[in-house]
Design a protein around this motif. Structure first.
Motif, PDB file in Angstrom:
ATOM      1  N   PRO A 294       0.818  -1.230   0.000  1.00  9.57           N
ATOM      2  CA  PRO A 294       0.000   0.000   0.000  1.00  9.57           C
ATOM      3  C   PRO A 294       0.845   1.269   0.000  1.00  9.57           C
ATOM      4  N   ALA A 295       1.939   1.247   0.783  1.00  4.03           N
ATOM      5  CA  ALA A 295       2.786   2.448   0.859  1.00  4.03           C
ATOM      6  C   ALA A 295       3.381   2.776  -0.499  1.00  4.03           C
ATOM      7  N   CYS A 296       3.816   1.737  -1.218  1.00  6.93           N
ATOM      8  CA  CYS A 296       4.421   1.973  -2.530  1.00  6.93           C
ATOM      9  C   CYS A 296       3.376   2.383  -3.556  1.00  6.93           C
ATOM     10  N   LEU A 297       2.175   1.755  -3.474  1.00 10.89           N
ATOM     11  CA  LEU A 297       1.118   2.096  -4.414  1.00 10.89           C
ATOM     12  C   LEU A 297       0.675   3.542  -4.214  1.00 10.89           C
ATOM     13  N   ALA A 298       0.645   3.951  -2.940  1.00  6.28           N
ATOM     14  CA  ALA A 298       0.152   5.288  -2.619  1.00  6.28           C
ATOM     15  C   ALA A 298       1.114   6.374  -3.072  1.00  6.28           C
ATOM     16  N   SER A 299       2.380   6.068  -3.085  1.00 10.10           N
ATOM     17  CA  SER A 299       3.363   7.101  -3.429  1.00 10.10           C
ATOM     18  C   SER A 299       3.284   7.463  -4.903  1.00 10.10           C
ATOM     19  N   GLU A 300       3.140   8.734  -5.190  1.00 14.06           N
ATOM     20  CA  GLU A 300       3.005   9.185  -6.581  1.00 14.06           C
ATOM     21  C   GLU A 300       4.292   9.009  -7.358  1.00 14.06           C
ATOM     22  N   MET A 301       5.379   9.213  -6.639  1.00 15.04           N
ATOM     23  CA  MET A 301       6.673   9.163  -7.300  1.00 15.04           C
ATOM     24  C   MET A 301       7.131   7.742  -7.563  1.00 15.04           C
ATOM     25  N   GLY A 302       6.564   6.817  -6.830  1.00 12.01           N
ATOM     26  CA  GLY A 302       7.043   5.455  -6.968  1.00 12.01           C
ATOM     27  C   GLY A 302       8.238   5.212  -6.051  1.00 12.01           C
ATOM     28  N   VAL A 303       8.933   4.104  -6.286  1.00  9.85           N
ATOM     29  CA  VAL A 303      10.051   3.722  -5.423  1.00  9.85           C
ATOM     30  C   VAL A 303      11.317   3.635  -6.269  1.00  9.85           C
ATOM     31  N   SER A 304      12.403   4.114  -5.738  1.00 13.93           N
ATOM     32  CA  SER A 304      13.639   4.030  -6.506  1.00 13.93           C
ATOM     33  C   SER A 304      14.239   2.629  -6.378  1.00 13.93           C
ATOM     34  N   SER A 305      15.021   2.253  -7.368  1.00  8.91           N
ATOM     35  CA  SER A 305      15.577   0.896  -7.370  1.00  8.91           C
ATOM     36  C   SER A 305      16.532   0.687  -6.208  1.00  8.91           C
ATOM     37  N   ASP A 306      17.159   1.767  -5.742  1.00  7.83           N
ATOM     38  CA  ASP A 306      18.072   1.640  -4.601  1.00  7.83           C
ATOM     39  C   ASP A 306      17.331   1.153  -3.372  1.00  7.83           C
ATOM     40  N   ILE A 307      16.152   1.753  -3.155  1.00  9.02           N
ATOM     41  CA  ILE A 307      15.378   1.391  -1.971  1.00  9.02           C
ATOM     42  C   ILE A 307      14.889  -0.044  -2.072  1.00  9.02           C
ATOM     43  N   VAL A 308      14.448  -0.422  -3.258  1.00  9.13           N
ATOM     44  CA  VAL A 308      13.980  -1.798  -3.443  1.00  9.13           C
ATOM     45  C   VAL A 308      15.123  -2.762  -3.137  1.00  9.13           C
ATOM     46  N   ALA A 309      16.302  -2.443  -3.647  1.00  6.52           N
ATOM     47  CA  ALA A 309      17.455  -3.311  -3.437  1.00  6.52           C
ATOM     48  C   ALA A 309      17.780  -3.428  -1.963  1.00  6.52           C
ATOM     49  N   ARG A 310      17.709  -2.349  -1.271  1.00  3.69           N
ATOM     50  CA  ARG A 310      18.054  -2.354   0.146  1.00  3.69           C
ATOM     51  C   ARG A 310      17.031  -3.143   0.953  1.00  3.69           C
TER      52      ARG A 310
END
Lengths: 106, 283
Positions: B232-248
């Motif tokens: 939900p947090a990722c879906l809600a964010s307009e900007m999306g998630v950066s690949s760095d954060i996903v990797a971490r």
């Protein structure tokens, strides 16, 4: 074994980096008296280990204790390592364990 | 006949016990099989590495980005607590100490435990357990060490596996030929166990199945990445998630994540919002 301070792997040359702290090393026994043992470290330095060694003593013995100065250790724990031991292998380990892989040990 | 292949298990069709069936289906679910085969591996560790674990989840621990379940330790026994049904040893390997509990169910267990005494160097095989922040090892096997070269060897193995997992393993996903040559290291004693990630004495099939192609690896973690982006947090964010954060968050290398995100984008499952930010394409 006092577990509040881990023991660093040392050879003759690395001993000076840990003076006053707990160290562990293997020496090739050259002479043994009642209160001390003299031996060659895995890198060829002469070391003196004070304490009461086990009897009988094998050619190689591991000593865990506190480094007094750059060539002597006050031993707390002695372990006979037998008469054949790969000293160069152990020496390489000492160098690695004090280098960039230190965080795995201390 | 329902069996697709003619093998021994066809004779036992319908019996229920078909171990090869299980391994055959494994490649179809790469993410879960990678988790299973990771957990089956044995990792040499120092007590310091166990003490350094930042997060200890219920599903197990991870060291250097790799799931670890079964471990090997080499150290000196500093204390023994012998009860009727179990025996707890305090094993000190010079980097710290940890309690290892061996449950005594059968005669072999008590025989194993009787030869151990304080001051002895031992090799412990077990599973790391953290119960209410008290860390211990559920011990499968504890044996005295007779050849003291084993001590240096164990620590060198710890160093090797650490370097492998932190340096070689992430780089392997980018290698064009997939898997680099795996060194086969002969075990010093009773080498029936499978060790670590870099070498297996019994078979390399498990390992090569995992890392044969970039594609298989990407498929393996794409479900993880999708799951993360569907939060939900990722879906809600307009900007999306950066690949760095996903990797971490997923404890996977950034390179692998980027490749996976590219693949998912080409499939239309995710889209990019700004540079290097991704969102799940929900209907």
């Amino acid at each position: 074994m006092d577990t509040s301070s881990p023991a660093a792997f040392v050879n003759g040359g690395l001993l000076r980096m840990h003076i006053g702290r707990k160290v562990r090393t293997v020496i090739h026994v050259t002479r043994s008296d009642a209160g001390s043992v003299m031996g060659k470290s895995t890198d060829g330095c002469q070391l003196v280990v004070r304490g009461s060694p086990p009897a009988p003593l094998t050619s190689y013995v591991e000593v865990i204790g506190v480094a007094e100065n750059e060539n002597s250790i006050r031993a707390e724990l002695w372990t006979n390592f037998g008469d054949s031991f790969d000293a160069s292998n152990y020496d390489q380990l000492c160098q690695l364990a004090n280098g960039e892989l230190k965080h795995l040990f201390l | 006949m329902q069996a697709n292949e003619f093998d021994g298990n066809a004779a036992f069709a319908g019996g229920g016990f078909m171990p090869s069936q299980a391994t055959q289906t494994a490649p179809d679910r790469p993410s879960s099989s990678s988790k299973n085969s990771d957990a089956r591996c044995l990792t040499p560790v120092t007590v310091k590495q166990l003490k350094d674990l930042s997060k200890v989840g219920e599903s197990g621990i991870s060291i250097d980005g790799v799931d670890v379940n079964n471990i090997v330790l080499v150290g000196i026994i500093s204390k023994i607590d012998n009860a009727v049904s179990d025996c707890t040893f305090r094993v000190d390997d010079g980097t710290g100490w940890v309690e290892c509990t061996k449950w005594i169910h059968e005669h072999v267990d008590s025989v194993e435990v009787d030869v151990i005494s304080v001051g002895m160097y031992v090799r412990v095989y077990g599973q790391f357990k953290s119960i209410q922040s008290r860390r211990s090892i559920h011990t499968f096997s504890i044996r005295p060490i007779t050849d003291f070269n084993e001590i240096a060897h164990h620590f060198l193995e710890c160093i090797y596996v650490h370097l492998y997992n932190t340096k070689l393993r992430p780089r392997m996903t980018n290698a064009t030929d997939g898997m680099t040559a795996q060194p086969q290291v002969a075990n010093s004693n009773s080498g029936n166990h499978i060790m670590g990630y870099s070498y297996q004495t019994n078979s390399t099939n498990q390992f090569s199945n995992q890392y044969n192609t970039d594609e298989e690896q990407i498929r393996g973690i794409s479900s993880m990445v999708l799951q993360y982006l569907r939060r939900p947090a990722c879906l809600a964010s307009e900007m999306g998630v950066s690949s760095d954060i996903v990797a971490r968050e997923l404890n996977v290398s950034v390179d692998k994540v980027r490749k996976t995100l590219d693949f998912l984008a080409s499939e239309g499952l995710v889209y990019t919002t700004t540079d290097d930010h991704y969102k799940f394409t929900d209907a």
